[in-house]
Design a protein around this motif. Structure first.
Motif, PDB file in Angstrom:
ATOM      1  N   ILE A 144       0.835  -1.200   0.000  1.00  0.00           N
ATOM      2  CA  ILE A 144       0.000   0.000   0.000  1.00  0.00           C
ATOM      3  C   ILE A 144       0.872   1.253   0.000  1.00  0.00           C
ATOM      4  O   ILE A 144       0.575   2.240  -0.682  1.00  0.00           O
ATOM      5  CB  ILE A 144      -0.953  -0.006   1.207  1.00  0.00           C
ATOM      6  CG1 ILE A 144      -2.022  -1.092   1.022  1.00  0.00           C
ATOM      7  CG2 ILE A 144      -1.620   1.353   1.394  1.00  0.00           C
ATOM      8  CD1 ILE A 144      -2.939  -1.264   2.207  1.00  0.00           C
ATOM      9  N   SER A 148       0.774   3.781  -3.048  1.00  0.00           N
ATOM     10  CA  SER A 148       0.347   5.157  -2.763  1.00  0.00           C
ATOM     11  C   SER A 148       1.373   6.154  -3.268  1.00  0.00           C
ATOM     12  O   SER A 148       1.020   7.207  -3.811  1.00  0.00           O
ATOM     13  CB  SER A 148       0.124   5.340  -1.258  1.00  0.00           C
ATOM     14  OG  SER A 148      -0.901   4.491  -0.790  1.00  0.00           O
ATOM     15  N   ALA A 151       1.084   6.344  -6.974  1.00  0.00           N
ATOM     16  CA  ALA A 151      -0.185   6.946  -7.391  1.00  0.00           C
ATOM     17  C   ALA A 151      -0.261   8.419  -7.013  1.00  0.00           C
ATOM     18  O   ALA A 151      -1.317   9.032  -7.140  1.00  0.00           O
ATOM     19  CB  ALA A 151      -1.355   6.183  -6.774  1.00  0.00           C
ATOM     20  N   ARG A 153      -0.188   9.723  -4.090  1.00  0.00           N
ATOM     21  CA  ARG A 153      -0.939   9.922  -2.848  1.00  0.00           C
ATOM     22  C   ARG A 153       0.056   9.901  -1.694  1.00  0.00           C
ATOM     23  O   ARG A 153       0.073   8.986  -0.862  1.00  0.00           O
ATOM     24  CB  ARG A 153      -1.998   8.846  -2.681  1.00  0.00           C
ATOM     25  CG  ARG A 153      -3.059   8.880  -3.776  1.00  0.00           C
ATOM     26  CD  ARG A 153      -4.110   7.804  -3.590  1.00  0.00           C
ATOM     27  NE  ARG A 153      -5.150   7.879  -4.602  1.00  0.00           N
ATOM     28  CZ  ARG A 153      -6.179   7.032  -4.695  1.00  0.00           C
ATOM     29  NH1 ARG A 153      -6.276   6.052  -3.813  1.00  0.00           N
ATOM     30  NH2 ARG A 153      -7.073   7.166  -5.653  1.00  0.00           N
ATOM     31  N   THR A 154       0.874  10.921  -1.660  1.00  0.00           N
ATOM     32  CA  THR A 154       2.006  10.941  -0.741  1.00  0.00           C
ATOM     33  C   THR A 154       1.562  10.950   0.714  1.00  0.00           C
ATOM     34  O   THR A 154       2.152  10.253   1.550  1.00  0.00           O
ATOM     35  CB  THR A 154       2.885  12.165  -1.032  1.00  0.00           C
ATOM     36  OG1 THR A 154       3.188  12.189  -2.443  1.00  0.00           O
ATOM     37  CG2 THR A 154       4.178  12.098  -0.249  1.00  0.00           C
ATOM     38  N   GLN A 156      -1.118   9.725   2.070  1.00  0.00           N
ATOM     39  CA  GLN A 156      -1.581   8.385   2.438  1.00  0.00           C
ATOM     40  C   GLN A 156      -0.397   7.434   2.587  1.00  0.00           C
ATOM     41  O   GLN A 156      -0.368   6.595   3.499  1.00  0.00           O
ATOM     42  CB  GLN A 156      -2.542   7.867   1.368  1.00  0.00           C
ATOM     43  CG  GLN A 156      -3.060   6.457   1.625  1.00  0.00           C
ATOM     44  CD  GLN A 156      -4.050   5.993   0.574  1.00  0.00           C
ATOM     45  OE1 GLN A 156      -4.851   6.782   0.078  1.00  0.00           O
ATOM     46  NE2 GLN A 156      -3.992   4.730   0.212  1.00  0.00           N
ATOM     47  N   ALA A 157       0.599   7.560   1.704  1.00  0.00           N
ATOM     48  CA  ALA A 157       1.783   6.703   1.779  1.00  0.00           C
ATOM     49  C   ALA A 157       2.517   6.903   3.099  1.00  0.00           C
ATOM     50  O   ALA A 157       2.946   5.940   3.743  1.00  0.00           O
ATOM     51  CB  ALA A 157       2.714   7.000   0.602  1.00  0.00           C
ATOM     52  N   HIS A 160       0.609   5.227   6.078  1.00  0.00           N
ATOM     53  CA  HIS A 160       0.795   3.772   6.146  1.00  0.00           C
ATOM     54  C   HIS A 160       2.244   3.423   6.490  1.00  0.00           C
ATOM     55  O   HIS A 160       2.493   2.428   7.178  1.00  0.00           O
ATOM     56  CB  HIS A 160       0.404   3.133   4.812  1.00  0.00           C
ATOM     57  CG  HIS A 160      -1.082   3.059   4.597  1.00  0.00           C
ATOM     58  ND1 HIS A 160      -1.872   2.113   5.196  1.00  0.00           N
ATOM     59  CD2 HIS A 160      -1.914   3.842   3.860  1.00  0.00           C
ATOM     60  CE1 HIS A 160      -3.136   2.293   4.832  1.00  0.00           C
ATOM     61  NE2 HIS A 160      -3.183   3.335   4.017  1.00  0.00           N
TER      62      HIS A 160
END
Length: 399
Positions: A144, A148, A151, A153-154, A156-157, A160
């Motif tokens: 994930i 992320s 994609a 989506r830093t 969110q990365a 996680h």
């Protein structure tokens, strides 16, 4: 009768005790001979306080007391007999009870021996499932993070990643970098740029330094140090970490490559960079263009280079690029006779920019464009910008 007198004396002492009440004795004392203590206490109380008269000071007998006494004796004998019977029965049944326990334990042992392998297998299977589930969950969390990042989506990365116990950000970056090295150069550069963005947002300074150092090494493995990720690294690493990239490599190699492309008329990558990262482009633009027109000036490459400004995505970028090119023409005009063709080509491109600025452009931009056109009169022949543009339109078929 002597026994009766003894019991009567004992119970009399109990009855005269003022420390404990009959209720306390009833609650806490054990039964005797199958008769409750309360009953015994009542009997003794009756013996003590029942009036009794005898003649000539002889023995005094109360028939009810005597009957009660005999009843107590019979109750004790019966209780004793019952207890003895139960003990004899227990002794008689004990061998069978013991045999039953031995048989049950033997059967349990056989069952355990028979089912041991199956039970061990079940326990091992459950252990493996637990281990595999834990490993899968950790790998899923890791995937994930990488997905992320790729994609864009830093945030969110990073969320996680903070939940991961392992691996380190450095290892994740290396894994992600290796996964996209087989893709096209442009696609690979964009993914590397996302890794650089991920590095900027890491909360720990030591991790940021480690990741930037790792990316510095990785960029050199597939020539990404000669593309725009090298420019991003040169600016981000000193600003967000303690890593200092080699200034002879970053961003010099990327600028040198782009300058060669500009002279050859290939500037798609540079134009894309200017659109995606306008702030970064503005900071490297002086070194990119001024070094190009001063150190790598080429009359043969000018017709291709002069088309570059109008390929840029933002009007202010185009104006700045035209200012640099016009300044280069002015310097070369002072050193040598400058062909009118070069100036005419530049004027034609500037006139395209004027036509492209439809609507109501910002006043600052309009002022910069006006100043740009006025500088044409400072060249060798002191012609106006409009004159050069008209001359190019007139002689365009010939050139």
């Amino acid at each position: 009768m002597a026994r009766l007198l003894v019991i009567s004396a004992v119970l009399t002492v109990l009855g005269r005790s003022r420390l404990l009440s009959a209720e306390v004795l009833e609650e806490n004392a054990l039964d005797g001979c199958g008769v409750g203590h309360g009953s015994l206490h009542s009997t003794a109380y009756g013996w003590q306080y029942t009036p009794c008269w005898s003649e000539n000071n002889g023995a005094c007998f109360v028939k009810a007391h005597e009957e009660r006494y005999h009843a107590l004796v019979r109750a004790c004998e019966e209780a004793h007999s019952n207890q003895s019977s139960r003990i004899r029965q227990y002794r008689a049944d004990f061998p069978q009870y013991s045999s039953d326990v031995i048989v049950a334990l033997s059967q349990l042992n056989v069952t355990l021996q028979t089912q041991r392998d199956r039970l061990e297998s079940i326990v091992q299977d459950q252990h493996d499932v637990l281990v595999n589930t834990t490993a899968y969950a950790a790998q899923l969390e890791r995937d994930i993070v990488v997905a992320s990042v790729e994609a864009n989506r830093t945030d969110q990365a990073v969320q996680h990643y903070v939940a991961l116990l392992e691996p380190t950000a450095k290892e994740l970056v290396r894994e992600s970098y290796a996964a996209h090295q087989e893709s096209s150069s442009i696609s690979s550069s964009r993914k590397v740029a996302l890794l650089l963005r991920f590095a900027r947002t890491l909360p720990d300074a030591a991790e940021r330094t480690a990741v930037y150092r790792q990316l510095d090494e990785l960029l050199q493995t597939d020539q990404q140090d000669e593309r725009f990720p090298g420019v991003l690294l040169s600016e981000d690493a000193p600003k967000h970490s303690e890593h200092r990239p080699d200034p002879e490599r970053y961003p010099k190699r990327a600028l040198a490559r782009w300058q060669r492309q500009l002279l050859d008329g290939f500037f798609a990558e540079l134009v894309q960079f200017a659109g995606d990262y306008p702030d970064y482009y503005a900071r490297i633009e002086p070194a990119l263009l001024r070094d190009l027109v001063t150190e790598r000036w080429s009359a043969e490459g000018w017709p291709r280079l002069v088309q570059y400004p109008n390929a840029l995505p933002r009007p202010e970028q185009r104006v700045r690029a035209f200012q640099v090119l016009l300044g280069a023409l002015q310097r070369h005009a002072q050193q040598q006779q400058l062909p009118d063709l070069h100036v005419m080509q530049l004027a034609d491109e500037v006139s395209k920019l004027e036509r492209a600025l439809t609507g109501d452009p910002p006043e600052a931009l309009r002022q910069q464009l006006t100043e740009l056109t006025e500088h044409f009169t400072q060249l060798t022949y002191e012609r106006s910008f409009l004159t050069y543009a008209e001359l190019f339109a007139l002689y365009k078929p010939a050139v």
